[in-house]
Design an enzyme around this catalytic site. Structure first.
Site, PDB file in Angstrom:
ATOM      1  N   CYS A  79       0.838  -1.213   0.000  1.00  0.00           N
ATOM      2  CA  CYS A  79       0.000   0.000   0.000  1.00  0.00           C
ATOM      3  C   CYS A  79       0.873   1.263   0.000  1.00  0.00           C
ATOM      4  O   CYS A  79       1.546   1.527  -0.989  1.00  0.00           O
ATOM      5  CB  CYS A  79      -0.978  -0.068   1.158  1.00  0.00           C
ATOM      6  SG  CYS A  79      -2.430   0.948   0.864  1.00  0.00           S
ATOM      7  N   HIS A 170      -3.372  -4.591   1.973  1.00  0.00           N
ATOM      8  CA  HIS A 170      -2.719  -4.900   3.253  1.00  0.00           C
ATOM      9  C   HIS A 170      -2.743  -6.410   3.505  1.00  0.00           C
ATOM     10  O   HIS A 170      -3.683  -6.908   4.128  1.00  0.00           O
ATOM     11  CB  HIS A 170      -3.471  -4.199   4.396  1.00  0.00           C
ATOM     12  CG  HIS A 170      -3.194  -2.742   4.521  1.00  0.00           C
ATOM     13  ND1 HIS A 170      -2.333  -2.229   5.457  1.00  0.00           N
ATOM     14  CD2 HIS A 170      -3.651  -1.686   3.829  1.00  0.00           C
ATOM     15  CE1 HIS A 170      -2.287  -0.913   5.349  1.00  0.00           C
ATOM     16  NE2 HIS A 170      -3.081  -0.555   4.365  1.00  0.00           N
ATOM     17  N   GLU A 172      -1.201  -8.095   5.566  1.00  0.00           N
ATOM     18  CA  GLU A 172      -0.921  -8.426   6.970  1.00  0.00           C
ATOM     19  C   GLU A 172      -2.157  -8.312   7.864  1.00  0.00           C
ATOM     20  O   GLU A 172      -2.088  -8.639   9.044  1.00  0.00           O
ATOM     21  CB  GLU A 172       0.198  -7.512   7.500  1.00  0.00           C
ATOM     22  CG  GLU A 172      -0.204  -6.085   7.871  1.00  0.00           C
ATOM     23  CD  GLU A 172      -0.551  -5.161   6.685  1.00  0.00           C
ATOM     24  OE1 GLU A 172      -0.550  -5.638   5.524  1.00  0.00           O
ATOM     25  OE2 GLU A 172      -0.847  -3.982   6.920  1.00  0.00           O
TER      26      GLU A 172
HETATM   27  N1  GLN Z   1      -3.551   6.489   0.828  1.00  0.00           N
HETATM   28  C1  GLN Z   1      -2.286   6.185   1.421  1.00  0.00           C
HETATM   29  C2  GLN Z   1      -1.158   6.938   0.728  1.00  0.00           C
HETATM   30  O1  GLN Z   1      -1.358   7.536  -0.259  1.00  0.00           O
HETATM   31  C3  GLN Z   1      -2.011   4.700   1.383  1.00  0.00           C
HETATM   32  C4  GLN Z   1      -3.023   3.980   2.222  1.00  0.00           C
HETATM   33  C5  GLN Z   1      -2.524   2.753   2.895  1.00  0.00           C
HETATM   34  O2  GLN Z   1      -1.316   2.501   2.997  1.00  0.00           O
HETATM   35  N2  GLN Z   1      -3.444   1.999   3.432  1.00  0.00           N
HETATM   36  O3  GLN Z   1      -0.076   6.906   1.219  1.00  0.00           O
END
Ligand code: GLN
Length: 191
Positions: A79, A170, A172
């Site tokens: 992410c 995610h 995890e």
């Molecule tokens: N929206 C976040 C970003 O741009 C990422 C979101 C996340 O890691 N769950 O960094």
């Protein structure tokens, strides 16, 4: 036993530690640059990429993170971690660590879908994997040396370039550790 660091500046750190331990590797929370020399692989967790970037600069991590990724030791960005790894970010002039030949778009699943869970088949990793997306990015473009391992509604959400692995969601946050175990295996093979 291989040692896997989880960058511990911000985000879903503890959950990755559990997933690494559950996959039969040693987990180390990385809070200081010097700790990077003790690990065989590194996870960059989800959270908020802009905040993480600020902390990376504050604690002088940037050069060492780039060096780590270039050393061939595996790195897994989940992410926000994927955003940190990407060479290009839609709407931004500069990358963060910038070692993965992909272009990502932040928060790209729209408001009504800010958070959702989807079952994905990830090539070579797992079928029916429960993927939790939280304000997730997706990969808009991938270079030719990047393998696309999964898509969600035609959008690339998992990719690998050699020893660099990235995903939009995610892995995890559930107790299905198959994706983390895949990374642990990459680390074992690299070692
Ligand atoms: N929206 C976040 C970003 O741009 C990422 C979101 C996340 O890691 N769950 O960094």
């Amino acid at each position: 036993m291989v040692k896997i660091g989880v960058l511990g500046l911000q985000g879903a750190v503890r959950e990755h530690v559990q997933a690494v331990q559950g996959s039969g590797a040693e987990a180390i929370v990385i809070k200081k640059v010097e700790q990077l020399k003790d690990i065989d692989g590194l996870i960059l967790p989800g959270g908020e990429s802009t905040t993480m970037r600020r902390l990376i600069d504050k604690y002088d991590f940037m050069d060492s993170l780039k060096e780590f990724a270039h050393s061939g030791k595996p790195v897994f960005g989940t992410c926000a971690g994927l955003i940190l790894l990407a060479k290009n970010i839609v709407g931004y002039e500069e990358a963060h660590i910038g070692v993965m030949d992909v272009k990502v778009e932040r928060n790209s699943f729209g408001r009504q879908k800010e958070s959702f869970e989807e079952t994905l088949d990830i090539a070579g990793v797992a079928n029916d994997f429960p993927a939790v997306f939280i304000r997730a990015p997706h990969i808009v473009e991938a270079g030719e040396n990047v393998e696309i391992l999964a898509k969600h509604e035609d959008r690339i959400v998992v990719a690998r370039q050699g020893n660099i692995l990235g995903c939009s969601f995610h892995p995890e946050l559930t107790d299905d550790y198959r994706f983390t175990a895949y990374f642990v295996n990459m680390v074992k093979e690299a070692k």
